[in-house]
Design a protein around this motif. Sequence first.
Motif, PDB file in Angstrom:
ATOM      1  N   MET A  93       1.258  -1.324  -0.339  1.00 60.45           N
ATOM      2  CA  MET A  93      -0.260   0.066  -0.042  1.00 60.45           C
ATOM      3  C   MET A  93       0.660   1.123  -0.486  1.00 60.45           C
ATOM      4  O   MET A  93       1.151   2.396  -0.652  1.00 60.45           O
ATOM      5  CB  MET A  93      -0.668  -0.086   0.999  1.00 60.45           C
ATOM      6  N   LEU A  94       2.584   1.301   0.691  1.00 57.18           N
ATOM      7  CA  LEU A  94       2.992   2.261   0.615  1.00 57.18           C
ATOM      8  C   LEU A  94       3.507   2.596  -1.251  1.00 57.18           C
ATOM      9  O   LEU A  94       3.583   3.433  -1.195  1.00 57.18           O
ATOM     10  CB  LEU A  94       4.020   2.043   1.572  1.00 57.18           C
ATOM     11  N   ARG A 136       0.386   4.347  -2.533  1.00 58.87           N
ATOM     12  CA  ARG A 136       0.463   5.533  -2.610  1.00 58.87           C
ATOM     13  C   ARG A 136       1.526   6.438  -3.377  1.00 58.87           C
ATOM     14  O   ARG A 136       1.242   7.552  -4.175  1.00 58.87           O
ATOM     15  CB  ARG A 136       0.456   5.825  -0.920  1.00 58.87           C
ATOM     16  N   ASP A 137       2.920   6.182  -3.371  1.00 59.29           N
ATOM     17  CA  ASP A 137       4.503   6.494  -4.236  1.00 59.29           C
ATOM     18  C   ASP A 137       3.955   6.458  -5.428  1.00 59.29           C
ATOM     19  O   ASP A 137       5.095   6.740  -5.918  1.00 59.29           O
ATOM     20  CB  ASP A 137       5.537   5.716  -3.390  1.00 59.29           C
ATOM     21  N   TYR A 178      -7.873   7.036  -3.092  1.00 63.41           N
ATOM     22  CA  TYR A 178      -7.627   8.415  -1.196  1.00 63.41           C
ATOM     23  C   TYR A 178      -6.643   7.396  -1.049  1.00 63.41           C
ATOM     24  O   TYR A 178      -5.840   7.459   0.012  1.00 63.41           O
ATOM     25  CB  TYR A 178      -8.738   8.092  -0.358  1.00 63.41           C
ATOM     26  N   ARG A 179      -5.464   7.175  -2.162  1.00 61.55           N
ATOM     27  CA  ARG A 179      -4.301   6.864  -1.701  1.00 61.55           C
ATOM     28  C   ARG A 179      -3.204   6.913  -0.875  1.00 61.55           C
ATOM     29  O   ARG A 179      -1.939   6.280   0.338  1.00 61.55           O
ATOM     30  CB  ARG A 179      -3.228   5.528  -2.649  1.00 61.55           C
ATOM     31  N   HIS A 180      -3.383   8.809  -1.084  1.00 62.96           N
ATOM     32  CA  HIS A 180      -2.713   9.580  -0.426  1.00 62.96           C
ATOM     33  C   HIS A 180      -2.776   9.658   1.360  1.00 62.96           C
ATOM     34  O   HIS A 180      -1.749  10.511   2.102  1.00 62.96           O
ATOM     35  CB  HIS A 180      -2.356  10.953  -0.691  1.00 62.96           C
ATOM     36  N   THR A 181      -3.630   8.604   1.763  1.00 69.46           N
ATOM     37  CA  THR A 181      -4.397   9.170   2.738  1.00 69.46           C
ATOM     38  C   THR A 181      -3.321   7.996   3.932  1.00 69.46           C
ATOM     39  O   THR A 181      -4.102   7.947   4.947  1.00 69.46           O
ATOM     40  CB  THR A 181      -5.880   9.205   3.363  1.00 69.46           C
ATOM     41  N   TYR A 182      -3.512   7.054   3.366  1.00 67.86           N
ATOM     42  CA  TYR A 182      -2.754   5.791   3.750  1.00 67.86           C
ATOM     43  C   TYR A 182      -1.564   6.622   4.585  1.00 67.86           C
ATOM     44  O   TYR A 182      -0.624   6.920   4.359  1.00 67.86           O
ATOM     45  CB  TYR A 182      -2.225   4.897   2.895  1.00 67.86           C
ATOM     46  N   ARG A 183      -1.341   5.989   6.080  1.00 67.74           N
ATOM     47  CA  ARG A 183      -0.632   5.983   7.121  1.00 67.74           C
ATOM     48  C   ARG A 183       0.608   5.497   7.128  1.00 67.74           C
ATOM     49  O   ARG A 183       0.270   4.427   6.990  1.00 67.74           O
ATOM     50  CB  ARG A 183      -1.043   6.703   8.515  1.00 67.74           C
ATOM     51  N   ASP A 184       2.143   5.770   6.946  1.00 65.85           N
ATOM     52  CA  ASP A 184       2.721   4.993   7.379  1.00 65.85           C
ATOM     53  C   ASP A 184       3.369   4.117   8.564  1.00 65.85           C
ATOM     54  O   ASP A 184       2.992   2.720   8.573  1.00 65.85           O
ATOM     55  CB  ASP A 184       3.381   5.405   7.189  1.00 65.85           C
TER      56      ASP A 184
END
Length: 195
Positions: A14-15, A18-19, A64-70
């Motif tokens: 998922m990271l 997101r990237d 909304y991939r940018h909302t996924y947190r580390d």
Amino acid sequence: MAAASELRSDHALMLAVRDGELDALGELFERHHRPLFGFLYKLTSDRSAAEDITQVVFQRMLKYRHTYRDDGSFTAWMYHLARRCAADHFRRSSQAPHATDPAGLAEHADDRPHAGQHAASRDDHALLRTALSRLEHDDREVLLLARFQELSFAEVADILGCSVGAAKVRAHRALHALRDIYFRLQNPSRASSLE
């Protein structure tokens, strides 16, 4: 040797999504679409709606991939999105989840009957599915997350927006409600009073 994506955890995939590594979403889909569909099918009691909502969840993951947190749990984030998508579906269709004919559950994607399974066990499972379908929506939801999807209470609390203690209490109460419905269904003299 296994491909690099097979070695990566859900969180790492998922990271990567997101990237900008959008192909990693395909691996997440392969890993999670069946259990997610199973959760949504049990929640909605509608195969078509569950299929649609599952697709929407993965579309929203991408959107909304940018909302996924580390520091987040992928599974908790996915089920949080699923709950929101299901709520949107119910709002749009202006209907609450309804009880399902147990005969229709035989087509369920999560059912994996074994050839040697005893008739009594099948009857118990059918009775349990019926009891689960008769639970209030919130009770069914917390049980599906905690017991059937096997999420930790910390993840369930995060998804439901409550404390871990509150999630445990809700699951405990829902389990008691399920048990009561199950035993009433099991006793034919009481079952007629449920109709």
